[in-house]
Design a protein around this motif. Sequence first.
Motif, PDB file in Angstrom:
ATOM      1  N   PRO A 472     -45.733  38.623  18.532  1.00 44.54           N
ATOM      2  CA  PRO A 472     -46.879  37.807  17.901  1.00 44.54           C
ATOM      3  C   PRO A 472     -46.449  36.940  17.094  1.00 44.54           C
ATOM      4  CG  PRO A 472     -46.851  40.247  17.377  1.00 44.54           C
ATOM      5  CD  PRO A 472     -45.690  39.980  18.131  1.00 44.54           C
ATOM      6  N   SER A 473     -45.442  36.963  16.671  1.00 45.09           N
ATOM      7  CA  SER A 473     -44.916  35.905  15.502  1.00 45.09           C
ATOM      8  C   SER A 473     -44.125  34.695  16.199  1.00 45.09           C
ATOM      9  CB  SER A 473     -44.077  36.450  14.409  1.00 45.09           C
ATOM     10  OG  SER A 473     -42.961  37.147  14.735  1.00 45.09           O
ATOM     11  N   SER A 474     -43.786  34.720  17.474  1.00 46.23           N
ATOM     12  CA  SER A 474     -43.072  33.690  18.069  1.00 46.23           C
ATOM     13  C   SER A 474     -43.724  32.386  18.105  1.00 46.23           C
ATOM     14  CB  SER A 474     -42.713  34.422  19.594  1.00 46.23           C
ATOM     15  OG  SER A 474     -43.987  34.030  20.315  1.00 46.23           O
ATOM     16  N   VAL A 475     -42.653  31.565  18.480  1.00 46.78           N
ATOM     17  CA  VAL A 475     -43.466  30.034  18.803  1.00 46.78           C
ATOM     18  C   VAL A 475     -44.361  30.051  19.939  1.00 46.78           C
ATOM     19  CG1 VAL A 475     -42.678  27.790  19.578  1.00 46.78           C
ATOM     20  CG2 VAL A 475     -41.262  29.057  18.003  1.00 46.78           C
ATOM     21  N   LEU A 476     -44.241  31.004  21.203  1.00 47.14           N
ATOM     22  CA  LEU A 476     -44.985  30.749  22.176  1.00 47.14           C
ATOM     23  C   LEU A 476     -46.468  31.295  21.565  1.00 47.14           C
ATOM     24  CD1 LEU A 476     -45.807  30.398  24.950  1.00 47.14           C
ATOM     25  CD2 LEU A 476     -44.489  32.861  25.541  1.00 47.14           C
ATOM     26  N   SER A 477     -46.174  32.421  20.983  1.00 44.31           N
ATOM     27  CA  SER A 477     -47.551  33.243  20.398  1.00 44.31           C
ATOM     28  C   SER A 477     -48.587  32.144  19.699  1.00 44.31           C
ATOM     29  CB  SER A 477     -47.358  34.589  19.660  1.00 44.31           C
ATOM     30  OG  SER A 477     -46.672  35.266  20.741  1.00 44.31           O
ATOM     31  N   PHE A 478     -47.594  31.392  18.818  1.00 50.06           N
ATOM     32  CA  PHE A 478     -48.259  30.261  17.783  1.00 50.06           C
ATOM     33  C   PHE A 478     -48.790  29.227  18.707  1.00 50.06           C
ATOM     34  CE2 PHE A 478     -48.568  26.987  14.851  1.00 50.06           C
ATOM     35  CZ  PHE A 478     -49.102  27.515  13.892  1.00 50.06           C
ATOM     36  N   TRP A 479     -48.066  28.671  19.686  1.00 51.87           N
ATOM     37  CA  TRP A 479     -48.712  27.658  20.561  1.00 51.87           C
ATOM     38  C   TRP A 479     -49.956  28.159  21.005  1.00 51.87           C
ATOM     39  CZ3 TRP A 479     -48.951  22.766  21.729  1.00 51.87           C
ATOM     40  CH2 TRP A 479     -47.842  21.749  21.250  1.00 51.87           C
ATOM     41  N   LYS A 480     -50.031  29.437  21.578  1.00 48.15           N
ATOM     42  CA  LYS A 480     -51.179  29.862  22.273  1.00 48.15           C
ATOM     43  C   LYS A 480     -52.321  30.028  21.450  1.00 48.15           C
ATOM     44  CE  LYS A 480     -48.934  32.765  25.862  1.00 48.15           C
ATOM     45  NZ  LYS A 480     -48.678  34.049  26.312  1.00 48.15           N
ATOM     46  N   SER A 481     -52.087  30.318  20.184  1.00 47.76           N
ATOM     47  CA  SER A 481     -53.224  30.513  19.121  1.00 47.76           C
ATOM     48  C   SER A 481     -53.818  28.873  18.663  1.00 47.76           C
ATOM     49  CB  SER A 481     -52.761  31.031  17.897  1.00 47.76           C
ATOM     50  OG  SER A 481     -51.698  30.456  17.205  1.00 47.76           O
ATOM     51  N   MET A 482     -52.567  28.007  18.536  1.00 45.21           N
ATOM     52  CA  MET A 482     -53.272  26.835  18.226  1.00 45.21           C
ATOM     53  C   MET A 482     -53.936  26.045  19.379  1.00 45.21           C
ATOM     54  SD  MET A 482     -52.395  26.338  15.225  1.00 45.21           S
ATOM     55  CE  MET A 482     -53.219  24.631  15.018  1.00 45.21           C
ATOM     56  N   ILE A 483     -53.597  26.259  20.618  1.00 47.89           N
ATOM     57  CA  ILE A 483     -54.429  25.780  21.529  1.00 47.89           C
ATOM     58  C   ILE A 483     -55.922  26.284  21.569  1.00 47.89           C
ATOM     59  CG2 ILE A 483     -54.660  25.644  24.347  1.00 47.89           C
ATOM     60  CD1 ILE A 483     -51.794  25.273  24.261  1.00 47.89           C
ATOM     61  N   ARG A 484     -55.992  27.753  21.446  1.00 48.12           N
ATOM     62  CA  ARG A 484     -57.278  28.466  21.225  1.00 48.12           C
ATOM     63  C   ARG A 484     -57.998  27.587  20.125  1.00 48.12           C
ATOM     64  NH1 ARG A 484     -54.307  33.139  22.235  1.00 48.12           N
ATOM     65  NH2 ARG A 484     -54.513  33.596  20.083  1.00 48.12           N
ATOM     66  N   LEU A 485     -57.379  27.545  19.040  1.00 53.58           N
ATOM     67  CA  LEU A 485     -57.950  26.910  17.981  1.00 53.58           C
ATOM     68  C   LEU A 485     -58.565  25.401  18.209  1.00 53.58           C
ATOM     69  CD1 LEU A 485     -58.358  27.836  14.784  1.00 53.58           C
ATOM     70  CD2 LEU A 485     -56.682  26.115  14.296  1.00 53.58           C
ATOM     71  N   ARG A 486     -57.801  24.645  18.882  1.00 52.59           N
ATOM     72  CA  ARG A 486     -58.042  23.340  19.325  1.00 52.59           C
ATOM     73  C   ARG A 486     -59.441  23.467  20.098  1.00 52.59           C
ATOM     74  NH1 ARG A 486     -56.201  18.300  19.560  1.00 52.59           N
ATOM     75  NH2 ARG A 486     -56.857  16.995  21.535  1.00 52.59           N
ATOM     76  N   LYS A 487     -59.628  24.458  21.019  1.00 53.22           N
ATOM     77  CA  LYS A 487     -60.908  24.287  21.850  1.00 53.22           C
ATOM     78  C   LYS A 487     -62.000  24.933  21.004  1.00 53.22           C
ATOM     79  CE  LYS A 487     -58.098  24.637  26.061  1.00 53.22           C
ATOM     80  NZ  LYS A 487     -57.951  25.218  27.540  1.00 53.22           N
ATOM     81  N   GLN A 488     -61.761  25.923  20.178  1.00 48.85           N
ATOM     82  CA  GLN A 488     -62.780  26.512  19.114  1.00 48.85           C
ATOM     83  C   GLN A 488     -63.243  25.267  18.394  1.00 48.85           C
ATOM     84  OE1 GLN A 488     -61.456  29.650  16.680  1.00 48.85           O
ATOM     85  NE2 GLN A 488     -63.261  29.630  15.558  1.00 48.85           N
ATOM     86  N   TYR A 489     -62.307  24.444  17.682  1.00 45.25           N
ATOM     87  CA  TYR A 489     -62.907  23.279  17.063  1.00 45.25           C
ATOM     88  C   TYR A 489     -62.751  21.943  17.600  1.00 45.25           C
ATOM     89  CZ  TYR A 489     -62.707  26.587  12.704  1.00 45.25           C
ATOM     90  OH  TYR A 489     -63.092  27.714  12.110  1.00 45.25           O
ATOM     91  N   SER A 490     -63.248  21.773  18.924  1.00 43.30           N
ATOM     92  CA  SER A 490     -62.826  20.736  19.659  1.00 43.30           C
ATOM     93  C   SER A 490     -63.602  19.575  19.163  1.00 43.30           C
ATOM     94  CB  SER A 490     -63.442  20.740  21.260  1.00 43.30           C
ATOM     95  OG  SER A 490     -64.681  21.210  21.368  1.00 43.30           O
ATOM     96  N   GLU A 491     -64.691  19.613  18.525  1.00 40.09           N
ATOM     97  CA  GLU A 491     -65.364  18.509  17.800  1.00 40.09           C
ATOM     98  C   GLU A 491     -64.567  17.808  16.907  1.00 40.09           C
ATOM     99  OE1 GLU A 491     -68.364  16.944  18.611  1.00 40.09           O
ATOM    100  OE2 GLU A 491     -69.167  18.375  20.140  1.00 40.09           O
TER     101      GLU A 491
END
Length: 566
Positions: A472-491
Motif C-alpha cells: 500500500p505504500s508503493s509508487v503504484l498504490s500511490f498513483w492509483k490513489s492520486m488518479i482516484r483523487l483527481r476524479k473525486q476533485y475533477s472540477e
Amino acid sequence: MTKEWWKEGVVYQIYPSSFKDSNGDGIGDIPGITSELDYIKSLGVDIIWVSPFYKSPQYDMGYDISDYQDVYEQYGTVEDVDALIQGCHDRGMRIIFDLVVNHTSHLHPWFQESASSKNNPKHDWYIWRPARYINGERHPPCNWRGFFGGSVWEWDDNIGEYYLHLFAKEQPDLNWDNPDVRQAIYNDAMRFWLDKGVDGFRIDTVNMYSKRLDFPDAPVVEPDTPWQPAYDLICNGPRMHEFLREMNYEVLSKYDAMTVGELPHTPDPAHVLGYISASACQLQQVFQMDLVFLDFGERSKYYPRKWALTEFKEALEKWQCFIEGNDGWTTNFLENHDTGRSVSRYGSDDPRFAALSAKMLAVLLTTLTGTTYVYQGQEIGMVNAPKTWPIEEYKDIETLNYYNEVKQITGGDKVALEEVMRGIQLTARDHNRLPFQWNANANAGFTSSAKSWMRVHDNYGVVNATQQSEDPSSVLSFWKSMIRLRKQYSELFVHGSFTICDFENEAVLSYVKEETNKRALVVLNFTDKPQELNLKLVKDMTVLVSNYSGKSMEPVLKPFEGRIYI
C-alpha cells in the motif's frame, strides 16, 4: 467549459514491443496488451493509447508503416487488434491509436509505385526534386538537416531525383498537397480503424504535413556540418490548418473521435490555440514539448543542460494558463516513447529518493488542468537504464545515428564519445523502451523467452508491478490513489484555474488550483534536501495528501515531498 470524455479521462500510453510478450518470442505484442487490460483498468485509467502496431520493416520502431490496414507480424493480427478494442470497451475504457501520416515506409506500395517511374500515377504522391549542381557537383535541393541526422534528401538513381524524408531515408514524406494522397490517408489509415471501433488518434508530427515547397536553405548555425536545422521551414507550413480542417470535416467529425497532436517547435501559445480551439475545428489537444525538452542543450539533446526550477515553472505556467478565457484545451505529461524517464530527469533515480520523487511527480501530473497522460512503467517508478550500460545496449536509430556521427567527425575521440554518452544516458529514447517490469522473475516477467528484444533494467527485482500491487505504500498504490483523487476533485484538478506561487523559489514548486468555491494548494520539493515551507501560503488550509506516510503539517518539506492542501 464543456466536459467531453477526452477532457476528464486519464490516458495510459502503451509501447507494444515493450509491454508484454504473450508468445515467448522476446517481443511484446497485441495479445500481451489484451492480457493485462484488467491491470490497466485497476489504475483508474479511462483511455489507452497504443503506439504503432501496423505492418512495418521497423527501421523506426513502427513509425515507418508499409500497410496501414495490417499488423506487424510479431505483434499479431488484425483480429488481435479487434479483440483489444473490444476488451477495452467491455471494461468501460476507450482506445486510441497512433496516426502516422507525414510519411510512410519506403516499402509501402505507394512509394514503390512512386519510385518506379516519373510517369507512374503515384509518382506525385511523394516529394521529388531535381539535384542542384555547384561547380558541376551534384547536391541535394537544400541544406535541411533531418531529425535523425544528415540530409533530408535521398538520391534515387532510377528516378534521377532526390526524395524528401524528414526522418530516416526509409521514411519518405507524403505529398499532402496532392488531394489523392489525402483521400487515401483518410480511407486507409483513419476510416478503416474508426469503423472497427477505435476512439480516436494520437497524431504524429501533426504540424509537418505542409512544408515550404520552395525549399530555401536554412541559416547556417552549425558550421561544422553542411546540414542545418530547419524547424521554421519544416513545421507549420502554409496549408497546415487547411489540411487539418479538411481531415476533421471529412473524417473525424463523423465519429466521436478524440485527437491529440504531436506539435513540436511551435512555441507561441496564440499559434497553438489556432490548432486546438474548438471553433477552429482541427484538433482537440496537442502535446507541447517545453517541459520534456527542458534539459536539451543548444547543440543537441545529447548535450543536456542544467535547468532551473524557475524555468520549469515558466513552461508549466505557460501551457496551463494559455487556455484561460477561450475554447482550447491542454495536456499534462512528462514521459512518452520519445523521452527518458521522468524520475531520472526531474527527480532522482538514487535508490534513496527514486520512489519518493516518482510519487512527487504523480502529485504534479494528477493536479494539473487538462488531460493527463501516463506512460507505461511511470506508474511503478521505472528509471533510466543504468549508466554502466555500453552503447551496444541501445537500439534507437536516432541515438545510434548521432553517436556514430560524433564518432566519425572526431575520429573516434574517447573524450568526445564519453561526453555524448553522458547525454545519451539522460535523454535517449531507449530509456522508455526498456521492457515493462511485471515481476521479479527472469526478464521481469515480460517474456518467457531466454532473451528479450531489449535488455531488461537491472533493478526489476525491486521495481516491479507485482510487488508494488501488494504494497500500500508503493509508487503504484500511490498513483492509483492520486488518479482516484483527481476524479473525486475533477472540477478543481481537471478544470480549475492555475496560479504559480512563490515563483522565485528554486527548490519548491507551489501553485493554487481554484474552481468556484474550491481551492487547493500544491507544494512540491524538487530537491533531496529539506526545504522550508512558505507558511503564508498554507494559512487556514489542511493537508489532503502527502507522498510521505501520514499528513504532516510540519513547516518543513522533506526531500522530494509533495503535499496537497485544501
